[in-house]
Design a protein around this motif. Structure first.
Motif, short mmCIF file in Angstrom:
data_model
loop_
_atom_site.label_atom_id
_atom_site.label_comp_id
_atom_site.label_asym_id
_atom_site.label_seq_id
_atom_site.Cartn_x
_atom_site.Cartn_y
_atom_site.Cartn_z
N ASN A 1 37.10 -1.37 33.88
CA ASN A 1 38.13 -0.13 33.63
C ASN A 1 39.02 -1.21 34.05
OD1 ASN A 1 39.56 1.90 32.75
ND2 ASN A 1 38.14 2.19 34.57
N VAL A 2 39.53 -2.19 33.26
CA VAL A 2 40.77 -2.96 33.61
C VAL A 2 42.12 -2.57 33.61
CG1 VAL A 2 39.89 -5.26 32.73
CG2 VAL A 2 40.33 -3.60 31.26
N THR A 3 42.47 -1.22 32.35
CA THR A 3 43.40 -0.31 32.38
C THR A 3 43.87 0.36 33.41
OG1 THR A 3 43.37 -0.34 30.03
CG2 THR A 3 44.11 1.07 30.74
N ALA A 4 42.91 1.24 34.44
CA ALA A 4 42.73 1.57 35.09
C ALA A 4 43.25 0.73 36.11
CB ALA A 4 41.45 2.26 35.47
N ILE A 5 42.25 -0.21 36.30
CA ILE A 5 42.81 -1.62 38.16
C ILE A 5 44.01 -1.67 37.79
CG2 ILE A 5 42.74 -3.65 38.75
CD1 ILE A 5 39.62 -3.11 37.92
N ARG A 6 45.19 -2.25 36.63
CA ARG A 6 46.13 -2.41 36.13
C ARG A 6 47.41 -1.07 36.85
NH1 ARG A 6 44.92 -4.98 30.61
NH2 ARG A 6 44.28 -7.14 31.13
N LEU A 7 46.63 -0.12 36.04
CA LEU A 7 48.10 0.49 36.82
C LEU A 7 47.76 1.74 38.10
CD1 LEU A 7 49.45 3.82 36.12
CD2 LEU A 7 46.49 4.95 36.10
N TYR A 8 46.52 1.18 38.62
CA TYR A 8 47.03 1.39 40.00
C TYR A 8 47.62 0.25 40.75
CZ TYR A 8 42.73 4.82 39.48
OH TYR A 8 41.95 5.64 39.00
N GLN A 9 47.13 -0.91 40.19
CA GLN A 9 48.25 -1.78 41.63
C GLN A 9 49.77 -2.17 40.87
OE1 GLN A 9 45.24 -5.23 39.68
NE2 GLN A 9 44.52 -5.62 41.31
N SER A 10 49.50 -1.64 39.88
CA SER A 10 51.53 -1.69 39.01
C SER A 10 52.05 -0.58 40.33
CB SER A 10 51.80 -1.47 37.53
OG SER A 10 50.85 0.29 37.98
N ILE A 11 51.32 0.33 40.75
CA ILE A 11 51.32 1.08 41.31
C ILE A 11 51.58 1.83 43.37
CG2 ILE A 11 52.19 3.88 39.89
CD1 ILE A 11 49.71 4.68 40.64
N GLY A 12 51.26 0.42 43.22
CA GLY A 12 51.14 0.14 44.91
C GLY A 12 50.08 0.04 45.23
N PHE A 13 48.16 0.02 44.49
CA PHE A 13 47.45 -0.33 45.52
C PHE A 13 47.02 -1.70 45.22
CE2 PHE A 13 46.91 4.26 44.82
CZ PHE A 13 46.28 4.96 45.50
N GLU A 14 46.27 -2.17 46.40
CA GLU A 14 45.53 -3.49 45.96
C GLU A 14 44.34 -3.48 46.16
OE1 GLU A 14 47.87 -6.90 48.93
OE2 GLU A 14 45.95 -5.56 50.57
N LEU A 15 43.85 -5.04 45.81
CA LEU A 15 41.68 -4.76 45.57
C LEU A 15 41.91 -5.54 47.17
CD1 LEU A 15 39.03 -5.11 43.56
CD2 LEU A 15 39.94 -7.64 43.98
N ARG A 16 40.94 -4.33 47.33
CA ARG A 16 40.22 -4.83 48.54
C ARG A 16 39.17 -5.24 48.30
NH1 ARG A 16 36.66 -2.36 52.50
NH2 ARG A 16 37.20 -3.28 54.60
N LYS A 17 37.84 -5.28 47.73
CA LYS A 17 36.77 -5.61 48.41
C LYS A 17 36.03 -5.63 46.59
CE LYS A 17 33.44 -2.11 49.56
NZ LYS A 17 32.29 -2.14 50.69
N GLN A 18 35.09 -5.99 45.66
CA GLN A 18 34.23 -6.34 45.07
C GLN A 18 33.02 -4.99 45.41
OE1 GLN A 18 34.89 -7.39 41.66
NE2 GLN A 18 36.77 -8.03 42.47
N THR A 19 32.33 -4.13 44.68
CA THR A 19 31.10 -3.31 45.43
C THR A 19 30.26 -3.45 44.53
OG1 THR A 19 29.89 -1.48 46.57
CG2 THR A 19 33.11 -1.34 44.45
N ASP A 20 29.54 -2.73 44.13
CA ASP A 20 27.91 -2.15 43.39
C ASP A 20 27.85 -0.35 43.23
OD1 ASP A 20 25.45 -1.52 44.11
OD2 ASP A 20 26.95 -2.78 46.06
N PHE A 21 27.66 0.00 42.06
CA PHE A 21 27.18 1.20 42.01
C PHE A 21 25.46 1.55 40.79
CE2 PHE A 21 31.55 1.84 41.39
CZ PHE A 21 31.92 2.65 42.53
N THR A 22 25.27 1.01 42.34
CA THR A 22 23.48 0.88 41.23
C THR A 22 22.93 2.16 41.77
OG1 THR A 22 24.04 -1.21 42.57
CG2 THR A 22 21.22 -0.70 42.32
N ALA A 23 21.86 2.69 40.71
CA ALA A 23 20.94 3.32 40.74
C ALA A 23 19.54 3.01 41.76
CB ALA A 23 21.17 4.52 39.57
N TYR A 24 18.89 3.74 42.48
CA TYR A 24 17.85 3.10 43.20
C TYR A 24 16.53 4.43 42.88
CZ TYR A 24 19.78 -0.61 45.28
OH TYR A 24 20.40 -1.97 45.87
N ARG A 25 15.42 4.21 42.49
CA ARG A 25 13.96 5.19 41.42
C ARG A 25 13.62 5.09 43.36
NH1 ARG A 25 13.52 4.35 37.16
NH2 ARG A 25 14.83 5.73 36.45
N ARG A 26 13.10 6.16 43.35
CA ARG A 26 12.08 6.21 44.73
C ARG A 26 10.86 5.71 44.03
NH1 ARG A 26 9.95 11.54 48.26
NH2 ARG A 26 8.10 10.03 49.59
#
Length: 231
Positions: free
Chosen positions: A204-229
């Protein structure tokens, strides 16, 4: 206390939230926890590298059920299989101009049907019937009274609050409504002596650019992973 120590809870924000400020919403077993099923669809582990934590999580999940764990690396663990993974990013406030928005109002239980309708049309991420209880959610209405934009507070690790559910009706975009609401929600967070942060998909590069333009800074890469039992 160093900044690294202060930020360490952001490496596992859902666990910090469920073990702390959001304990009233938590269902726990050993080293695993989840939000009540009508509040938020998030599960967390005290240490995703600990096999016992995954065994504890199995006590909270039915066989074949999938759960989403953030920051677990997108790799399989004992008794679980990966059902899908989305790369994400975490950003923190380093210079946001936080300020209240006079025409924004606090959303509550009576607004949930309209909230869910806006969420369905804009797809900012998961939002359930009682998600509004997690923190302050602010909305803006059109002159006709329709809810057209919102943003609010979700995860609440110690010293931090996540800004989430940022969305604007497609017919009202391009007017800076999302930015105004982010700034207004952040003002409330700052008043408590806490710092805003947020997550979004890495694509979501559009949202990331917006957040950075208003004062947010990238802290880290992460993941949202679905796990099935598996069992």
């Amino acid at each position: 206390m160093t900044r690294a120590v202060v930020e360490s809870v952001l490496d596992n924000p859902a666990w910090s939230s469920l073990a702390g400020a959001h304990a009233r919403f938590a269902v726990t077993h050993g080293q695993a926890a989840r939000y009540q099923s009508d509040v938020a669809p998030f599960h967390a582990l005290a240490d995703p590298a600990d096999p016992q934590a995954w065994d504890d999580l199995a006590s909270l999940v039915e066989p074949g059920e999938a759960v989403t764990i953030a920051g677990a690396g997108g790799v399989a663990y004992r008794g679980w299989e990966v059902a899908g993974s989305i790369p994400g990013v975490q950003l923190v406030d380093v210079g946001l101009r936080a300020s209240p928005s006079p025409d924004a109002y606090r959303l509550g239980a009576g607004d949930v049907p309209e909230i869910l309708d806006l969420i369905e049309r804009t797809r900012p991420g998961p939002y359930l019937r009682r998600t509004v209880e997690l923190g302050t959610y602010l909305g803006l209405r059109s002159p006709e009274g329709a809810l057209i934009a919102m943003a609010g507070e979700r995860l609440h690790p110690t010293g931090w609050t996540e800004i989430s559910a940022v969305c604007t009706d497609p017919d009202h975009r391009g007017r800076g409504l999302a930015t105004r609401l982010i700034q207004a929600v952040a003002a409330g967070i700052r008043e408590r002596g806490e710092t805003p942060f947020l997550h979004t998909a890495a694509a979501n590069v559009t949202a990331i650019r917006l957040y950075q333009s208003i004062g947010f800074e990238l802290r880290k890469q992460t993941d949202f992973t679905a796990y099935r039992r598996l069992r």
